[in-house]
Write a protein that holds these residues in place. Structure first.
Motif, PDB file in Angstrom:
ATOM      1  N   GLU A 554       0.824  -1.201   0.000  1.00  0.00           N
ATOM      2  CA  GLU A 554       0.000   0.000   0.000  1.00  0.00           C
ATOM      3  C   GLU A 554       0.867   1.265   0.000  1.00  0.00           C
ATOM      4  O   GLU A 554       2.042   1.228   0.367  1.00  0.00           O
ATOM      5  CB  GLU A 554      -0.924   0.014   1.224  1.00  0.00           C
ATOM      6  N   LYS A 555       0.279   2.414  -0.382  1.00  0.00           N
ATOM      7  CA  LYS A 555       0.966   3.702  -0.390  1.00  0.00           C
ATOM      8  C   LYS A 555       0.376   4.683   0.620  1.00  0.00           C
ATOM      9  O   LYS A 555       1.064   5.550   1.122  1.00  0.00           O
ATOM     10  CB  LYS A 555       0.919   4.336  -1.795  1.00  0.00           C
ATOM     11  N   CYS A 556      -0.932   4.588   0.888  1.00  0.00           N
ATOM     12  CA  CYS A 556      -1.606   5.429   1.886  1.00  0.00           C
ATOM     13  C   CYS A 556      -1.445   6.914   1.575  1.00  0.00           C
ATOM     14  O   CYS A 556      -1.106   7.720   2.450  1.00  0.00           O
ATOM     15  CB  CYS A 556      -1.093   5.134   3.297  1.00  0.00           C
ATOM     16  N   LEU A 557      -1.646   7.290   0.332  1.00  0.00           N
ATOM     17  CA  LEU A 557      -1.464   8.672  -0.086  1.00  0.00           C
ATOM     18  C   LEU A 557      -2.755   9.482  -0.019  1.00  0.00           C
ATOM     19  O   LEU A 557      -2.875  10.517  -0.655  1.00  0.00           O
ATOM     20  CB  LEU A 557      -0.896   8.710  -1.512  1.00  0.00           C
ATOM     21  N   ASN A 558      -3.721   9.035   0.777  1.00  0.00           N
ATOM     22  CA  ASN A 558      -4.955   9.789   0.953  1.00  0.00           C
ATOM     23  C   ASN A 558      -4.756  10.869   2.014  1.00  0.00           C
ATOM     24  O   ASN A 558      -3.724  10.918   2.692  1.00  0.00           O
ATOM     25  CB  ASN A 558      -6.108   8.856   1.350  1.00  0.00           C
ATOM     26  N   LYS A 559      -5.731  11.736   2.174  1.00  0.00           N
ATOM     27  CA  LYS A 559      -5.570  12.891   3.057  1.00  0.00           C
ATOM     28  C   LYS A 559      -5.368  12.507   4.516  1.00  0.00           C
ATOM     29  O   LYS A 559      -4.686  13.208   5.270  1.00  0.00           O
ATOM     30  CB  LYS A 559      -6.783  13.814   2.921  1.00  0.00           C
ATOM     31  N   GLN A 560      -5.950  11.400   4.957  1.00  0.00           N
ATOM     32  CA  GLN A 560      -5.836  10.979   6.353  1.00  0.00           C
ATOM     33  C   GLN A 560      -4.752   9.926   6.558  1.00  0.00           C
ATOM     34  O   GLN A 560      -4.537   9.464   7.676  1.00  0.00           O
ATOM     35  CB  GLN A 560      -7.178  10.432   6.842  1.00  0.00           C
ATOM     36  N   PHE A 561      -4.067   9.524   5.481  1.00  0.00           N
ATOM     37  CA  PHE A 561      -3.010   8.506   5.527  1.00  0.00           C
ATOM     38  C   PHE A 561      -3.520   7.203   6.133  1.00  0.00           C
ATOM     39  O   PHE A 561      -2.808   6.524   6.879  1.00  0.00           O
ATOM     40  CB  PHE A 561      -1.789   9.014   6.310  1.00  0.00           C
ATOM     41  N   THR A 562      -4.768   6.874   5.836  1.00  0.00           N
ATOM     42  CA  THR A 562      -5.324   5.619   6.335  1.00  0.00           C
ATOM     43  C   THR A 562      -4.867   4.465   5.442  1.00  0.00           C
ATOM     44  O   THR A 562      -4.508   4.644   4.288  1.00  0.00           O
ATOM     45  CB  THR A 562      -6.862   5.671   6.366  1.00  0.00           C
ATOM     46  N   CYS A 563      -4.892   3.260   6.028  1.00  0.00           N
ATOM     47  CA  CYS A 563      -4.391   2.071   5.326  1.00  0.00           C
ATOM     48  C   CYS A 563      -5.554   1.247   4.759  1.00  0.00           C
ATOM     49  O   CYS A 563      -6.458   0.842   5.503  1.00  0.00           O
ATOM     50  CB  CYS A 563      -3.573   1.220   6.292  1.00  0.00           C
ATOM     51  N   PRO A 564      -5.538   0.963   3.449  1.00  0.00           N
ATOM     52  CA  PRO A 564      -6.616   0.133   2.870  1.00  0.00           C
ATOM     53  C   PRO A 564      -6.588  -1.302   3.365  1.00  0.00           C
ATOM     54  O   PRO A 564      -7.634  -1.920   3.558  1.00  0.00           O
ATOM     55  CB  PRO A 564      -6.332   0.200   1.363  1.00  0.00           C
ATOM     56  N   ASN A 565      -5.367  -1.851   3.598  1.00  0.00           N
ATOM     57  CA  ASN A 565      -5.253  -3.252   4.013  1.00  0.00           C
ATOM     58  C   ASN A 565      -4.158  -3.402   5.064  1.00  0.00           C
ATOM     59  O   ASN A 565      -2.977  -3.189   4.780  1.00  0.00           O
ATOM     60  CB  ASN A 565      -4.921  -4.142   2.799  1.00  0.00           C
ATOM     61  N   CYS A 566      -4.581  -3.771   6.274  1.00  0.00           N
ATOM     62  CA  CYS A 566      -3.630  -3.941   7.370  1.00  0.00           C
ATOM     63  C   CYS A 566      -2.961  -5.316   7.299  1.00  0.00           C
ATOM     64  O   CYS A 566      -3.477  -6.252   6.669  1.00  0.00           O
ATOM     65  CB  CYS A 566      -4.343  -3.810   8.721  1.00  0.00           C
ATOM     66  N   ASN A 567      -1.850  -5.437   7.982  1.00  0.00           N
ATOM     67  CA  ASN A 567      -1.211  -6.738   8.136  1.00  0.00           C
ATOM     68  C   ASN A 567      -2.125  -7.661   8.945  1.00  0.00           C
ATOM     69  O   ASN A 567      -2.954  -7.178   9.735  1.00  0.00           O
ATOM     70  CB  ASN A 567       0.126  -6.591   8.859  1.00  0.00           C
ATOM     71  N   PRO A 568      -2.015  -8.979   8.749  1.00  0.00           N
ATOM     72  CA  PRO A 568      -2.815  -9.917   9.550  1.00  0.00           C
ATOM     73  C   PRO A 568      -2.650  -9.657  11.042  1.00  0.00           C
ATOM     74  O   PRO A 568      -1.530  -9.465  11.540  1.00  0.00           O
ATOM     75  CB  PRO A 568      -2.248 -11.281   9.151  1.00  0.00           C
ATOM     76  N   GLY A 569      -3.765  -9.636  11.766  1.00  0.00           N
ATOM     77  CA  GLY A 569      -3.741  -9.400  13.202  1.00  0.00           C
ATOM     78  C   GLY A 569      -3.980  -7.959  13.590  1.00  0.00           C
ATOM     79  O   GLY A 569      -4.026  -7.632  14.772  1.00  0.00           O
ATOM     80  N   TRP A 570      -4.159  -7.092  12.579  1.00  0.00           N
ATOM     81  CA  TRP A 570      -4.377  -5.675  12.880  1.00  0.00           C
ATOM     82  C   TRP A 570      -5.570  -5.161  12.079  1.00  0.00           C
ATOM     83  O   TRP A 570      -5.882  -5.661  11.009  1.00  0.00           O
ATOM     84  CB  TRP A 570      -3.140  -4.851  12.526  1.00  0.00           C
TER      85      TRP A 570
END
Length: 583
Positions: A554-570
């Motif tokens: 992922e790059k997380c280049l959105n305004k809130q720097f949110t993650c589209p896909n977390c690592n397993p367990g998160w």
């Protein structure tokens, strides 16, 4: 007439040779040897003869040696055969001692033979600096500069453990000489370094050489002027003649080629810079700040329970360094109550990584208990434009105003005539002047800082900032309002940065204001493109703003720097929520 001559640097010598270019009538030659910083200071001694105030310890700092005559009641005298006799003076402050002069009692002058002189340094350590080996009678004893310590001193002690069999310390006056006059008619009492030496050092070398020079100076005594830092060039640096210039433009001293780290003690970086190799801009720095923790110096400190750090705009924040003198618990939040960090910091220089990437105009830092802080530094990214390939629409004066002058690591104070600014040709250009820098790789840009010329500052009004993405599509990043009257720099902050990766930055002058001749001129003294955030493994991430538990794809280049896909367990917008059951 009287004339004061200041040497280029302090010297330690046994003689001075004077020569004149013609015959000269001289009334007197006086050489400054320091002032007596022991005068009327607090004193103590192991004992006082007959408990009489006539022989008290302060008699040795009353400014009169009584012509070495003991019975004028202005000399000290300890008890006969006292154990470990001593006399000391507390100087009340720390001084760089030049010499110690002792006025002895004349009729029993042999009593002092075998004495020792000790000092207390800033660390509280007592150090022996002189052992007397004379067996003759002496009225005066001058312990010269060759015996003086290289550290600052706040107490001088004379001990008599090995003196005469009577074990008596009997002195008429002790002069502790320090402080040299300076050109501004004040006294310098702590530093004997040359005038161009960097002021961040406590210890001198035996030859009074300087450990590190101020920017622009070199040599053991900082008396050789460099054009700029440790870069050699003729008529301005260019990409072709930059010689031994490096990416470590902001080290105060040298750097290790093995790992690229700056090696100056304490203040390794110029104020405003921080991190590995001093390559990262410090968003918290304030050049005129009276707040010790934000002044760019590790030599100053203050007690802090809480502090709010205001930035020069809205910036992307992921890490900071707290230089403190104790371990403590700290909470770091934004005005929106977003928690960057909550936990323990260690004594010394502690790097704090935020739980996730933030964009904010300020940070609020609070400690569990009062914390002694030397400096707080906030990572604002590395200048990825430094010494990269540049072009511009035209050049006003051959190589003197060539486009690479805007990426040479020096803003020249905004002075065009320091040969470190760009300048387009003074003529009509079809679509206005432009300047661009090829970054060599795609970056997620955090901010762009432009150093303006200090004359005709309004010429930059109306510029536009573009970026080229991986498809070479030209995207508008920022349009200058064009109504400023005077500004030394323009810092385009993180609020206008887009969600694209850019490999080239363009400053476009199609809509620049026109000068009195109706021409548009683009003059830039430095362009710094900040990207790359420090990661917890001490590496860099120059393309992604993802939190640490986000999948690496992922790059997380959105305004809130949110993650589209977390690592397993998160899970969660920033992958901060753990303990997810996996089946």
């Amino acid at each position: 007439m009287d004339s004061t001559v200041y040497l280029k640097r302090p010297v330690r010598t046994q003689r001075l040779l004077f020569s004149f270019n013609r015959s000269f009538m001289v009334k007197e030659v006086e050489v400054f040897g320091g002032k007596n910083v022991a005068l009327w200071k607090e004193t103590s001694q192991s004992s006082t003869y007959e408990n009489s105030s006539n022989y008290a310890s302060d008699k040795a700092v009353d400014g009169w040696d009584s012509d070495h005559y003991f019975f004028n009641n202005t000399c000290i005298h300890t008890e006969l055969r006292g154990d470990n006799p001593f006399w000391s003076v507390m100087l009340g402050d720390f001084y760089r001692i030049l010499s110690v002069y002792i006025s002895n009692r004349e009729d029993r002058s042999e009593r002092i033979n075998g004495f020792t002189v000790h000092v207390k340094t800033a660390s509280g350590e007592e150090r022996l600096i002189y052992t007397d080996k004379q067996q003759s009678k002496r009225k005066d004893i001058w312990i010269d500069s060759s015996y003086m310590p290289n550290e600052l001193v706040n107490e001088v002690i004379i001990r008599g453990d090995n003196i005469n069999h009577e074990k008596i310390i009997n002195l008429c006056e002790v002069y502790v000489l320090a402080c040299i006059p300076s050109k501004n008619e004040t006294s310098e009492c702590t530093q004997l370094f040359p005038e161009n030496c960097h002021p961040s050092f406590d210890k001198m070398s035996d030859n009074l050489a300087c450990p590190a020079c101020l920017s622009g100076w070199t040599g053991d005594y900082c008396d050789i002027k460099k054009e700029h830092r440790y870069c050699k060039y003729h008529k301005g640096r260019t990409i072709d003649n930059k010689g031994n210039c490096t990416r470590r433009e902001h080290c105060l001293g040298e750097f290790r080629k093995s790992d690229g780290q700056c090696t100056s003690p304490k203040n390794q970086c110029e104020p405003g810079w921080m991190g590995p190799g001093c390559q990262y801009v410090n968003l918290a720095y304030r050049s005129s700040s009276s707040i010790a923790s934000l002044d760019g110096s590790l030599n100053t400190s203050e007690q802090i329970l809480e502090i709010q750090i205001e930035f020069n705009g809205s910036f992307i924040i992921s890490a900071l360094i707290i230089h403190g003198k104790q371990s403590n618990n700290v909470t770091i939040k934004t005005p929106k109550n977003e928690t960057c960090y909550m936990g323990n910091i260690k004594e010394g220089s502690h790097i704090v990584f935020c739980n996730f990437i933030l964009r904010t105009r300020s940070l609020f830092i609070s400690f569990l208990k009062k914390q002694t802080v030397m400096e707080i530094e906030v990572f604002g990214g590395r200048n990825v434009a430094l010494w990269k390939k540049t072009t511009q629409s035209s050049i006003y004066n051959n190589t003197l105003t060539s486009p690479d002058k805007a990426v040479d690591g020096w803003d020249s104070g905004g002075d065009l005539f320091n040969d470190s600014c760009t300048h387009t040709y003074e003529k009509h250009e079809t679509n206005g002047p432009f300047w661009n820098v090829d970054l060599g790789s795609p970056y997620s840009i955090m901010s762009v800082r432009i150093a303006n010329r200090n004359k005709y500052e309004q010429r930059i009004n109306g510029f536009r900032l573009f970026g080229l993405n991986f498809t070479n599509l030209r995207q508008l990043m920022y349009t200058d309002p064009g109504n400023a009257t005077s500004r030394s720099s323009v810092w385009v902050d993180s609020s206008i940065m887009t969600s694209s990766l850019y490999h080239t930055i363009i400053i476009d002058g199609e809509y620049l204001v026109k000068n009195e001749s109706r021409y548009q001129i683009l003059a830039l003294c430095e362009v710094e493109v900040f990207a790359c955030r420090l990661t917890e493994n001490r590496g860099e991430d120059c393309v992604s703003f993802c939190p640490k538990n986000c999948q690496q794809t992922e790059k997380c280049l959105n305004k809130q720097f949110t993650c589209p896909n977390c690592n397993p367990g998160w899970k969660g917008p920033h992958c901060t929520q753990g303990n997810v059951f996996l089946f």
